[in-house]
Design an enzyme around this catalytic site. Structure first.
Site, PDB file in Angstrom:
ATOM      1  N   ASP A 130       0.999  -1.103   0.175  1.00  0.00           N
ATOM      2  CA  ASP A 130       0.141   0.058  -0.215  1.00  0.00           C
ATOM      3  C   ASP A 130       1.329   1.434   0.090  1.00  0.00           C
ATOM      4  O   ASP A 130       2.178   0.915   0.367  1.00  0.00           O
ATOM      5  CB  ASP A 130      -1.251   0.277   1.040  1.00  0.00           C
ATOM      6  CG  ASP A 130      -2.300  -1.272   1.468  1.00  0.00           C
ATOM      7  OD1 ASP A 130      -2.188  -1.592   0.366  1.00  0.00           O
ATOM      8  OD2 ASP A 130      -2.948  -1.220   2.134  1.00  0.00           O
ATOM      9  N   ARG A 181      -0.882  -0.916  -8.797  1.00  0.00           N
ATOM     10  CA  ARG A 181      -3.136  -0.626  -8.314  1.00  0.00           C
ATOM     11  C   ARG A 181      -2.786   1.098  -8.150  1.00  0.00           C
ATOM     12  O   ARG A 181      -1.587   1.723  -7.391  1.00  0.00           O
ATOM     13  CB  ARG A 181      -3.203  -0.728  -6.461  1.00  0.00           C
ATOM     14  CG  ARG A 181      -4.256  -0.424  -6.395  1.00  0.00           C
ATOM     15  CD  ARG A 181      -4.505  -0.359  -4.794  1.00  0.00           C
ATOM     16  NE  ARG A 181      -4.943  -1.679  -4.454  1.00  0.00           N
ATOM     17  CZ  ARG A 181      -4.163  -2.145  -3.040  1.00  0.00           C
ATOM     18  NH1 ARG A 181      -3.908  -1.819  -1.637  1.00  0.00           N
ATOM     19  NH2 ARG A 181      -4.080  -3.779  -2.369  1.00  0.00           N
TER      20      ARG A 181
HETATM   21  P1  FDA Z   1     -14.246   9.026  -4.886  1.00  0.00           P
HETATM   22  O1  FDA Z   1     -13.461   9.567  -3.764  1.00  0.00           O
HETATM   23  O2  FDA Z   1     -14.800  10.779  -6.117  1.00  0.00           O
HETATM   24  O3  FDA Z   1     -15.302   7.953  -5.187  1.00  0.00           O
HETATM   25  C1  FDA Z   1     -16.715   8.164  -5.446  1.00  0.00           C
HETATM   26  C2  FDA Z   1     -17.543   7.702  -5.224  1.00  0.00           C
HETATM   27  O4  FDA Z   1     -17.440   6.239  -4.474  1.00  0.00           O
HETATM   28  C3  FDA Z   1     -18.318   8.099  -4.211  1.00  0.00           C
HETATM   29  O5  FDA Z   1     -19.299   9.396  -4.660  1.00  0.00           O
HETATM   30  C4  FDA Z   1     -19.162   7.149  -2.897  1.00  0.00           C
HETATM   31  O6  FDA Z   1     -20.253   7.167  -3.736  1.00  0.00           O
HETATM   32  C5  FDA Z   1     -17.918   6.311  -2.925  1.00  0.00           C
HETATM   33  N1  FDA Z   1     -17.087   6.291  -1.756  1.00  0.00           N
HETATM   34  C6  FDA Z   1     -16.206   6.673  -2.173  1.00  0.00           C
HETATM   35  N2  FDA Z   1     -15.523   6.740  -0.834  1.00  0.00           N
HETATM   36  C7  FDA Z   1     -16.237   5.773  -0.201  1.00  0.00           C
HETATM   37  C8  FDA Z   1     -16.152   5.628   0.869  1.00  0.00           C
HETATM   38  N3  FDA Z   1     -15.132   6.301   2.080  1.00  0.00           N
HETATM   39  N4  FDA Z   1     -17.742   5.467   1.598  1.00  0.00           N
HETATM   40  C9  FDA Z   1     -18.615   5.571   1.193  1.00  0.00           C
HETATM   41  N5  FDA Z   1     -18.755   5.576  -0.116  1.00  0.00           N
HETATM   42  C10 FDA Z   1     -17.321   5.698  -0.480  1.00  0.00           C
HETATM   43  N6  FDA Z   1      -5.521   5.408  -1.006  1.00  0.00           N
HETATM   44  C11 FDA Z   1      -4.040   5.681  -0.326  1.00  0.00           C
HETATM   45  O7  FDA Z   1      -3.704   6.646  -0.646  1.00  0.00           O
HETATM   46  N7  FDA Z   1      -3.167   3.934  -0.874  1.00  0.00           N
HETATM   47  C12 FDA Z   1      -3.514   3.312  -1.170  1.00  0.00           C
HETATM   48  O8  FDA Z   1      -2.728   2.439  -0.073  1.00  0.00           O
HETATM   49  C13 FDA Z   1      -5.085   3.029  -1.080  1.00  0.00           C
HETATM   50  N8  FDA Z   1      -5.298   1.211  -1.414  1.00  0.00           N
HETATM   51  C14 FDA Z   1      -6.436   1.624  -2.178  1.00  0.00           C
HETATM   52  C15 FDA Z   1      -7.056   0.178  -2.389  1.00  0.00           C
HETATM   53  C16 FDA Z   1      -8.416   0.195  -2.482  1.00  0.00           C
HETATM   54  C17 FDA Z   1      -8.841  -1.841  -3.233  1.00  0.00           C
HETATM   55  C18 FDA Z   1      -9.391   0.963  -2.799  1.00  0.00           C
HETATM   56  C19 FDA Z   1     -10.560   0.881  -3.691  1.00  0.00           C
HETATM   57  C20 FDA Z   1      -8.920   2.197  -2.699  1.00  0.00           C
HETATM   58  C21 FDA Z   1      -7.660   2.141  -1.895  1.00  0.00           C
HETATM   59  N9  FDA Z   1      -6.923   3.741  -1.416  1.00  0.00           N
HETATM   60  C22 FDA Z   1      -5.523   3.656  -1.290  1.00  0.00           C
HETATM   61  C23 FDA Z   1      -8.390   5.444  -1.087  1.00  0.00           C
HETATM   62  C24 FDA Z   1      -8.181   5.547  -2.487  1.00  0.00           C
HETATM   63  O9  FDA Z   1      -7.410   6.347  -2.501  1.00  0.00           O
HETATM   64  C25 FDA Z   1      -9.379   6.639  -2.359  1.00  0.00           C
HETATM   65  O10 FDA Z   1      -9.716   7.630  -1.013  1.00  0.00           O
HETATM   66  C26 FDA Z   1     -11.126   5.765  -2.025  1.00  0.00           C
HETATM   67  O11 FDA Z   1     -10.839   4.686  -3.000  1.00  0.00           O
HETATM   68  C27 FDA Z   1     -11.982   6.780  -2.695  1.00  0.00           C
HETATM   69  O12 FDA Z   1     -11.787   7.671  -3.920  1.00  0.00           O
HETATM   70  P2  FDA Z   1     -12.794   6.700  -4.891  1.00  0.00           P
HETATM   71  O13 FDA Z   1     -11.746   6.299  -5.920  1.00  0.00           O
HETATM   72  O14 FDA Z   1     -13.896   5.817  -4.821  1.00  0.00           O
HETATM   73  O15 FDA Z   1     -13.404   8.205  -5.642  1.00  0.00           O
END
Ligand code: FDA
Length: 305
Positions: A130, A181
């Site tokens: 990560d 990732r």
């Molecule tokens: P965005 O934040 O724009 O959200 C899009 C939509 O997703 C929202 O409108 C909502 O519907 C849903 N959503 C997103 N977050 C939500 C929450 N917490 N609760 C409920 N609904 C939510 N980051 C990092 O810095 N280091 C890492 O190693 C990782 N590893 C990692 C693994 C995996 C498998 C994922 C999916 C994510 C990570 N992340 C991470 C976290 C990532 O950087 C990011 O903060 C979150 O995924 C939220 O961003 P989205 O891309 O989902 O988009």
């Protein structure tokens, strides 16, 4: 504003200790955390596998400050790898380098992480490193590069929010070690090093996805719940006639389960990040930071009998 506030709270050790003692918060943690024990997480992964969803499990913990804690983390990962193997579930593992003593000693961290990757290699499985906040970016990449000198069964996480990311990804592709990732980035960073506006992070994520998915020798895990990012990926894959299993989508446990199931049913490779353990506080606060509306879920648990 709220995002910065929750990220700030995630770093407060005294608050972590207090929250972990409160019974109702433990119940609320189940929204994003699969359980406390290795047996519980295996059961959750089995259920996901039953929906054609793969997993990567994370034993929660970060920012350890002693060698003993770092060694404990390593021992736990060696055990969970055995358990994954014995139970036959389809899961990789994900780990954080500060849980493996990165802030104690780089040498210690390398020793411990390489023993986990070595064991994973023997068992024919994979370890994802990560990415944490920016004071750790350079060191995390350096450890990953060192691991790749010996092992091919590991990958890294890269954050689209950082300005440096395009160069980092190009470097990994050029060196033939781009198992990435790609996520937006969960930490609060200064505008001197990260895009301050969400639209720019999103645009960068799409650009990096397009590059990585066809870059020679690269493998992309597109980690997002954002339907715009997912649609952009699907369109790119269709446009270039790429196979649905030449990359994977990843999401976090408990978030957009509907979309996880839908993508798996459409034939995409779908992997869910499944955290477990007792050290859920900072992870949980980052989930609140991403979507402060999640706080209502916590509060509603407070009033439940
Ligand atoms: P965005 O934040 O724009 O959200 C899009 C939509 O997703 C929202 O409108 C909502 O519907 C849903 N959503 C997103 N977050 C939500 C929450 N917490 N609760 C409920 N609904 C939510 N980051 C990092 O810095 N280091 C890492 O190693 C990782 N590893 C990692 C693994 C995996 C498998 C994922 C999916 C994510 C990570 N992340 C991470 C976290 C990532 O950087 C990011 O903060 C979150 O995924 C939220 O961003 P989205 O891309 O989902 O988009």
């Amino acid at each position: 504003m709220l995002r910065s506030f929750f990220i700030y709270l995630s770093k407060l050790r005294w608050l972590r200790d207090l929250i972990l003692k409160l019974g109702f918060t433990r119940k609320a943690s189940r929204r994003f955390v699969a359980g406390e024990s290795a047996e519980e997480v295996i059961e959750v992964i089995r259920q996901l596998n039953g929906q054609n969803i793969l997993a990567t499990c994370d034993h929660l913990g970060e920012d350890v400050s002693t060698e003993a804690d770092a060694r404990d983390a390593r021992d736990h990962y060696l055990q969970i790898l055995d358990l994954i193997q014995k139970s036959g579930v389809k899961s990789h593992v994900s780990l954080k380098l500060t849980q493996f003593g990165l802030d104690v000693s780089g040498e210690l961290c390398r020793e411990l992480v390489s023993s986990v990757i070595e064991k994973a290699a023997q068992l024919g499985t994979f370890v994802r490193i990560d990415m944490e906040d920016s004071p750790h970016t350079e060191r995390t990449l350096a450890v990953y590069r060192d691991m790749r000198k010996e092992y091919s069964n590991c990958g890294i996480v890269i954050q689209a929010s950082l300005y440096r990311t395009a160069d980092d990804i190009k470097g990994l592709v050029d060196d033939g070690i781009a198992n990435v990732r790609l996520c937006k980035g969960a930490y609060q960073e200064s505008s001197t090093i990260a895009f301050p506006h969400k639209a720019d992070v999103d645009a960068n994520m799409v650009k990096l996805m397009q590059y990585l998915i066809t870059a020679p020798g690269a493998y992309l895990a597109m980690a997002t719940h954002d339907e715009k990012m997912i649609d952009a990926t699907k369109r790119w894959v269709a446009q270039y006639n790429l196979s649905k299993d030449s990359f994977e989508f990843q999401m976090l446990y408990g978030i957009r389960r509907d979309l996880q199931q839908q993508l798996a049913a459409e034939g995409y490779r779908m992997r869910v990040y499944v955290p477990y353990g007792t050290e859920w506080y900072p992870y949980y606060m980052r989930r609140l930071a991403e979507r402060p509306a999640n706080l209502w879920f916590v509060l509603s648990n407070f009033f439940k009998p």
